[in-house]
Motif scaffolding. Structure first.
Motif, PDB file in Angstrom:
ATOM      1  N   UNK A   4      50.061  39.649  99.478  1.00  0.00           N
ATOM      2  CA  UNK A   4      51.198  39.828  99.816  1.00  0.00           C
ATOM      3  C   UNK A   4      50.538  41.950 100.657  1.00  0.00           C
ATOM      4  N   UNK A   5      51.287  41.837 101.870  1.00  0.00           N
ATOM      5  CA  UNK A   5      50.788  43.244 102.966  1.00  0.00           C
ATOM      6  C   UNK A   5      52.438  43.842 102.047  1.00  0.00           C
ATOM      7  N   UNK A   6      52.182  45.035 102.999  1.00  0.00           N
ATOM      8  CA  UNK A   6      52.948  45.865 103.106  1.00  0.00           C
ATOM      9  C   UNK A   6      52.514  46.471 103.887  1.00  0.00           C
ATOM     10  N   UNK A   7      53.553  46.795 104.642  1.00  0.00           N
ATOM     11  CA  UNK A   7      52.613  47.568 105.853  1.00  0.00           C
ATOM     12  C   UNK A   7      53.521  48.157 106.443  1.00  0.00           C
ATOM     13  N   UNK A   8      53.238  49.355 107.519  1.00  0.00           N
ATOM     14  CA  UNK A   8      54.578  49.974 108.079  1.00  0.00           C
ATOM     15  C   UNK A   8      54.959  49.426 109.399  1.00  0.00           C
ATOM     16  N   UNK A   9      54.424  48.753 109.715  1.00  0.00           N
ATOM     17  CA  UNK A   9      54.593  47.646 110.732  1.00  0.00           C
ATOM     18  C   UNK A   9      52.618  46.985 110.799  1.00  0.00           C
ATOM     19  N   UNK A  10      53.524  45.544 111.865  1.00  0.00           N
ATOM     20  CA  UNK A  10      52.235  44.793 111.438  1.00  0.00           C
ATOM     21  C   UNK A  10      52.223  44.427 112.559  1.00  0.00           C
ATOM     22  N   UNK A  11      50.541  45.539 112.971  1.00  0.00           N
ATOM     23  CA  UNK A  11      50.583  45.992 114.108  1.00  0.00           C
ATOM     24  C   UNK A  11      48.740  45.264 114.247  1.00  0.00           C
ATOM     25  N   UNK A  12      48.142  45.216 115.249  1.00  0.00           N
ATOM     26  CA  UNK A  12      46.541  44.527 115.512  1.00  0.00           C
ATOM     27  C   UNK A  12      45.548  44.460 114.371  1.00  0.00           C
ATOM     28  N   UNK A  13      45.842  45.426 113.639  1.00  0.00           N
ATOM     29  CA  UNK A  13      44.645  45.257 112.317  1.00  0.00           C
ATOM     30  C   UNK A  13      45.361  44.709 111.573  1.00  0.00           C
ATOM     31  N   UNK A  29      54.579  39.185 104.316  1.00  0.00           N
ATOM     32  CA  UNK A  29      54.018  40.363 104.260  1.00  0.00           C
ATOM     33  C   UNK A  29      55.528  40.670 104.338  1.00  0.00           C
ATOM     34  N   UNK A  30      55.865  42.538 104.120  1.00  0.00           N
ATOM     35  CA  UNK A  30      56.595  42.701 104.219  1.00  0.00           C
ATOM     36  C   UNK A  30      56.369  44.419 104.673  1.00  0.00           C
ATOM     37  N   UNK A  31      57.493  44.418 105.419  1.00  0.00           N
ATOM     38  CA  UNK A  31      57.763  45.885 105.723  1.00  0.00           C
ATOM     39  C   UNK A  31      58.359  46.845 105.153  1.00  0.00           C
ATOM     40  N   UNK A  32      56.904  48.174 105.090  1.00  0.00           N
ATOM     41  CA  UNK A  32      57.522  48.726 103.527  1.00  0.00           C
ATOM     42  C   UNK A  32      58.484  50.182 104.398  1.00  0.00           C
ATOM     43  N   UNK A  33      60.085  48.977 104.162  1.00  0.00           N
ATOM     44  CA  UNK A  33      61.650  50.223 104.461  1.00  0.00           C
ATOM     45  C   UNK A  33      61.540  51.273 103.500  1.00  0.00           C
ATOM     46  N   UNK A  34      60.711  50.679 102.095  1.00  0.00           N
ATOM     47  CA  UNK A  34      61.511  51.868 101.339  1.00  0.00           C
ATOM     48  C   UNK A  34      60.756  51.546  99.717  1.00  0.00           C
ATOM     49  N   UNK A  35      60.862  52.315  99.000  1.00  0.00           N
ATOM     50  CA  UNK A  35      60.250  51.772  97.996  1.00  0.00           C
ATOM     51  C   UNK A  35      61.069  50.833  97.202  1.00  0.00           C
ATOM     52  N   UNK A 625      62.694  49.305 111.451  1.00  0.00           N
ATOM     53  CA  UNK A 625      63.693  48.107 111.672  1.00  0.00           C
ATOM     54  C   UNK A 625      64.491  47.843 110.624  1.00  0.00           C
ATOM     55  N   UNK A 626      64.983  47.424 110.542  1.00  0.00           N
ATOM     56  CA  UNK A 626      66.244  47.603 108.898  1.00  0.00           C
ATOM     57  C   UNK A 626      65.894  46.032 108.087  1.00  0.00           C
ATOM     58  N   UNK A 627      64.893  45.563 108.488  1.00  0.00           N
ATOM     59  CA  UNK A 627      64.412  44.192 107.736  1.00  0.00           C
ATOM     60  C   UNK A 627      63.063  43.458 108.091  1.00  0.00           C
ATOM     61  N   UNK A 628      61.961  42.578 107.534  1.00  0.00           N
ATOM     62  CA  UNK A 628      60.956  42.036 108.116  1.00  0.00           C
ATOM     63  C   UNK A 628      61.686  40.877 108.272  1.00  0.00           C
ATOM     64  N   UNK A 629      61.273  40.100 109.606  1.00  0.00           N
ATOM     65  CA  UNK A 629      61.186  38.900 110.419  1.00  0.00           C
ATOM     66  C   UNK A 629      60.955  37.699 108.621  1.00  0.00           C
ATOM     67  N   UNK A 630      61.236  36.670 108.346  1.00  0.00           N
ATOM     68  CA  UNK A 630      61.341  35.817 107.545  1.00  0.00           C
ATOM     69  C   UNK A 630      59.555  35.172 108.394  1.00  0.00           C
ATOM     70  N   UNK A 631      59.902  35.056 109.428  1.00  0.00           N
ATOM     71  CA  UNK A 631      58.087  33.910 109.806  1.00  0.00           C
ATOM     72  C   UNK A 631      57.109  34.328 109.140  1.00  0.00           C
TER      73      UNK A 631
END
Length: 780
Positions: A4-13, A29-35, A625-631
């Motif tokens: 599982x990736x926890x990311x502030x944004x799904x960036x180039x790295x 992948x999940x955006x780290x929107x909150x704890x 963002x408010x959520x992580x895209x399901x893709x």
């Protein structure tokens, strides 16, 4: 392994890591929107390993105590802090322990050579930030004064390359540890990193060679400011490049506070007369394109390519980052006369300047061992975005190449070399800051289509083979631009994002010919709808890329030159074979362009345009963002019917957006009527009470004597539903109905962008050209 990736944004790295690790592991992948979002993601995904490639917040204790969690730090073991690359590029050589003393030294003393080595660490998340057990680290050589080496360029290059090596090593070491102790699985308590993982680099097995390391604090944008009357070009360049692309340098060199970007040193303008401008703390040397050159204390110059207006206390979102001349003109800091008087033209031959300067486009001519003349067309645009004017300049360079091709001395091929990025398509920041974003969008897409038309028609008409050399990342229209060439060569390290839908656009650049001709209709539709990153290997498997070569920099360039020569040998590859699958005649090109632009017009002006304008706004202004895209968040797609908005048929339906608009209008109408009626009833009730308390008899309600017919509903509601009344009523009672945020939105990288007390311009006199936007959506 489930990762599982926890990311502030799904960036180039994180995209590169996902593509690499997905070959052997299941990655979600999940955006780290909150704890809580991160904790819930772990519960849903049930991962064997959590990996944080790009995370600007702490990992919740409930996560790292339950699952082995690794974080990627862009510094070697022993370096701690959120601004590792910033301090490095500003000149921190490790010799000064105290950060405040270091800032004073960098401000007052001449530049020193700085570090020759840096690294990337993969360490285990613990309660203390960047201080857990190290599972792998990789070091790399660096020259912080290398021309063009900004923080973002370093991050996409050596940092990402080293992070990939370190992450793959760390995952392999964890798997080996589990193999030795299968009964313990991925238990944090049982798995221990070996001491040598911290001290020895993965590939060379050497200790870190870059000097002493420290715990450095956040390097604020204002701490990078400079004084052109006493700082040299090298000092200023370091300060600007260490904050590009985030957060920039917060400076008042142009009068008022603004973030500035760029930082290229100029040595070609020595002897030019610097011009003083009222209100500025610096003198101006020149302009070229939309960049502006300022004079430095050592007689050289520094090119400022972009600016961003700072966020004020009343602004609800960040301002767009825009080209410097464009932004300064909008703010009335300079005028067209000043720009014209400072103009420094590009060489008429489009050759690269022999002296260091700012130059976005240049052409190298090469003659291979077989005597074939080849034009290598470089275009190094900021973040890969191609504005309308930049596309026009690129077309001028293309026309110049064509004029040099004669029957006696033909040019056999033109190779698109791109720049730090290959291309990311149209310039969304310029569009968002335009007086009419829809109109500018249409102008921009037409001009980039003109670039592609040269590749599909003008060059072939003159028997010039077209080749795209993708040496940097490419996305959307940039991928389509490359695939319009006869052949596409890609470096093995680049990341491709060929889809447009995440931006709310249908797309153009003749992709309905190039994608379909190269991949077939089914695969073309799939990559356009999937909206996920793609590796060059995956792209070659479906025909989007023709050839892949390893390496980067000069090594990759050597491969490209050799293969271009091979393609031209004995007339091999005059035209790309994919062109036989579609109609690339003038009529076929015109038909494809008309179809694509008709769809794009809907994205700019029809009810469907809300999908593009809102997404562009969020992207340009770094809205969280408010959520992580399901893709990406595959662990949240519990059923096949769970779809992202972009995956539904309604996303393309004009009728659906019309229905939504009508529903919104009806809701606003009801809100307006209810507000007005409630106000009228309250006024009537108050009047009755006043009359009753005075002992007066209530008057009988009678229509006016001149009223022939009762007033119509339209006449009754006109005062309520007028353009002036409706927004105020709705925003007061139903703020969620308006298309843009009426409250402050949360921003990515918010640690950098704190509101300023003093705005660049007073609220009553916004930037020229912004009035229409503010009338519709409120002032930002």
């Amino acid at each position: 392994m489930k990762i599982l990736f926890l990311c502030t944004a799904h960036n180039s790295l994180s995209q590169r890591l996902q593509l690499a690790l997905s070959r052997s592991h299941h990655v979600t992948i999940e955006y780290a929107l909150s704890d809580q979002v991160m904790i819930d993601a772990v519960a849903l995904a049930q991962p064997d390993l959590v990996l944080c490639p790009f995370l600007t917040t702490m990992v919740p204790k409930a996560v790292y105590e339950g699952v082995l969690t690794l974080t990627v730090h862009p510094g070697p073991p022993g370096d701690v802090g959120p601004s590792a690359l910033d301090w490095l590029l500003m000149g921190d050589d490790g010799s000064v322990d105290n950060a405040d003393e270091l800032l004073m030294k960098l401000d007052r003393e001449p530049c020193t050579p700085s570090r020759k080595w840096w690294g990337v660490t993969v360490l285990q998340a613990t309660e203390e930030f960047d201080a857990g057990p190290v599972w792998a680290y990789q070091q790399f050589p660096i020259d912080i004064d290398e021309p063009g080496l900004t923080k973002s360029a370093l991050y996409r290059g050596s940092v990402s390359r080293s992070a990939l090596i370190a992450c793959e090593a760390a995952v392999g070491r964890i798997e080996q540890a589990i193999t030795r102790m299968p009964q313990h699985g991925f238990s944090n308590a049982r798995l221990h990193a070996r001491p040598e993982y911290r001290t020895l680099s993965v590939l060379d097995n050497h200790p870190f060679q870059g000097g002493r390391l420290h715990h450095r604090p956040l390097l604020k944008a204002a701490s990078r400011d400079f004084d052109t009357t006493r700082h040299t070009a090298q000092q200023i360049s370091r300060r600007i490049r260490c904050g590009d692309s985030q957060p920039g340098v917060l400076s008042k060199i142009f009068g008022a506070s603004m973030y500035i970007y760029g930082g290229s040193i100029d040595e070609s303008l020595v002897g030019w007369q610097a011009q003083a401008v009222a209100g500025m703390k610096t003198k101006l040397l020149a302009t070229r394109g939309d960049a502006i050159c300022i004079a430095t204390a050592d007689g050289k110059g520094i090119w400022i390519t972009h600016i961003r207006r700072p966020k004020g206390k009343n602004d609800k979102a960040l301002w767009p980052k825009v080209p410097a001349v464009f932004g300064l003109l909008q703010l009335n800091v300079i005028n067209a006369t000043i720009v014209a008087s400072l103009h420094a033209p590009t060489p008429a031959s489009w050759s690269l300047s022999a002296l260091r300067t700012f130059q976005e486009i240049w052409v190298d001519f090469d003659v291979d061992e077989h005597g074939h003349r080849v034009a290598l067309l470089h275009f190094d645009f900021y973040n890969g975005a191609m504005s309308t004017s930049q596309c026009s300049d690129l077309i001028s360079a293309m026309d110049y190449i064509i004029t040099l091709s004669t029957p006696e001395q033909p040019i056999r091929a033109v190779v698109l070399m791109g720049g730090a990025y290959f291309s990311n398509g149209i310039a969304l920041n310029v569009i968002d800051a335009a007086a009419d974003p829809a109109q500018e969008s249409f102008m921009n897409i037409n001009r980039i289509d003109d670039v592609c038309h040269h590749l599909l028609h003008d060059f072939p008409k003159n028997n010039i083979t077209t080749i795209a050399a993708i040496r940097g990342n490419a996305a959307a229209g940039g991928v389509a631009l490359a695939t319009a060439c006869d052949f596409v060569i890609a470096g093995s390290e680049v990341v491709l994002n060929p889809a447009y839908r995440a931006s709310g656009l249908f797309g153009s650049e003749y992709h309905t010919l190039s994608y379909y001709g190269r991949c077939g209709e089914a695969k073309a539709r799939h990559i356009l709808n999937a909206m996920v990153p793609m590796s060059p290997l995956q792209a070659r498997q479906i025909g989007l890329v023709d050839f892949i070569f390893p390496g980067a920099g000069e090594a990759l360039d050597d491969h490209i030159h050799s293969h271009v020569s091979l393609l031209l040998k004995d007339n091999v590859g005059r035209r790309g074979s994919w062109t036989k699958n579609v109609d690339v005649s003038p009529a076929g090109l015109a038909k494809a362009r008309a179809y694509e632009l008709s769809e794009m017009s809907k994205d700019f002006w029809s009810p469907r345009a809300t999908r593009y304008h809102t997404r562009r706004f969020d992207f340009v202004r770094k809205v969280k963002p408010t959520n992580t895209p399901l893709q990406f968040a595959r662990h949240r797609r519990q059923r096949p019917s769970n779809l992202d908005e972009e995956e539904t048929p309604e996303f393309d339906s004009i009728a659906e957006y019309t229905r939504r608009a009508e529903q919104e209008m009806l809701t606003q109408l009801r809100a307006a009527v209810w507000c007005d009626v409630s106000t009228q009833l309250e006024d009537w009730k108050e009047e009755r009470e006043q009359l009753a308390s005075g002992g007066r008899r209530l008057p009988k309600l009678t229509p006016p004597q001149d009223a022939v017919t009762p007033p119509t509903p339209t006449e009754l509601l006109t005062p309520v539903l007028s353009p002036d009344a409706t927004p105020s009523i709705v925003s007061r009672s139903f703020p969620h109905l308006l298309p843009m945020p009426q409250k402050k939105v949360e921003t990515l990288f918010s640690c950098y962008y704190h509101p300023l007390d003093s705005l660049l311009t007073p609220p009553e006199s916004p930037m020229p050209g912004c009035n229409r936007f503010e009338e519709r959506f409120g002032q930002f």
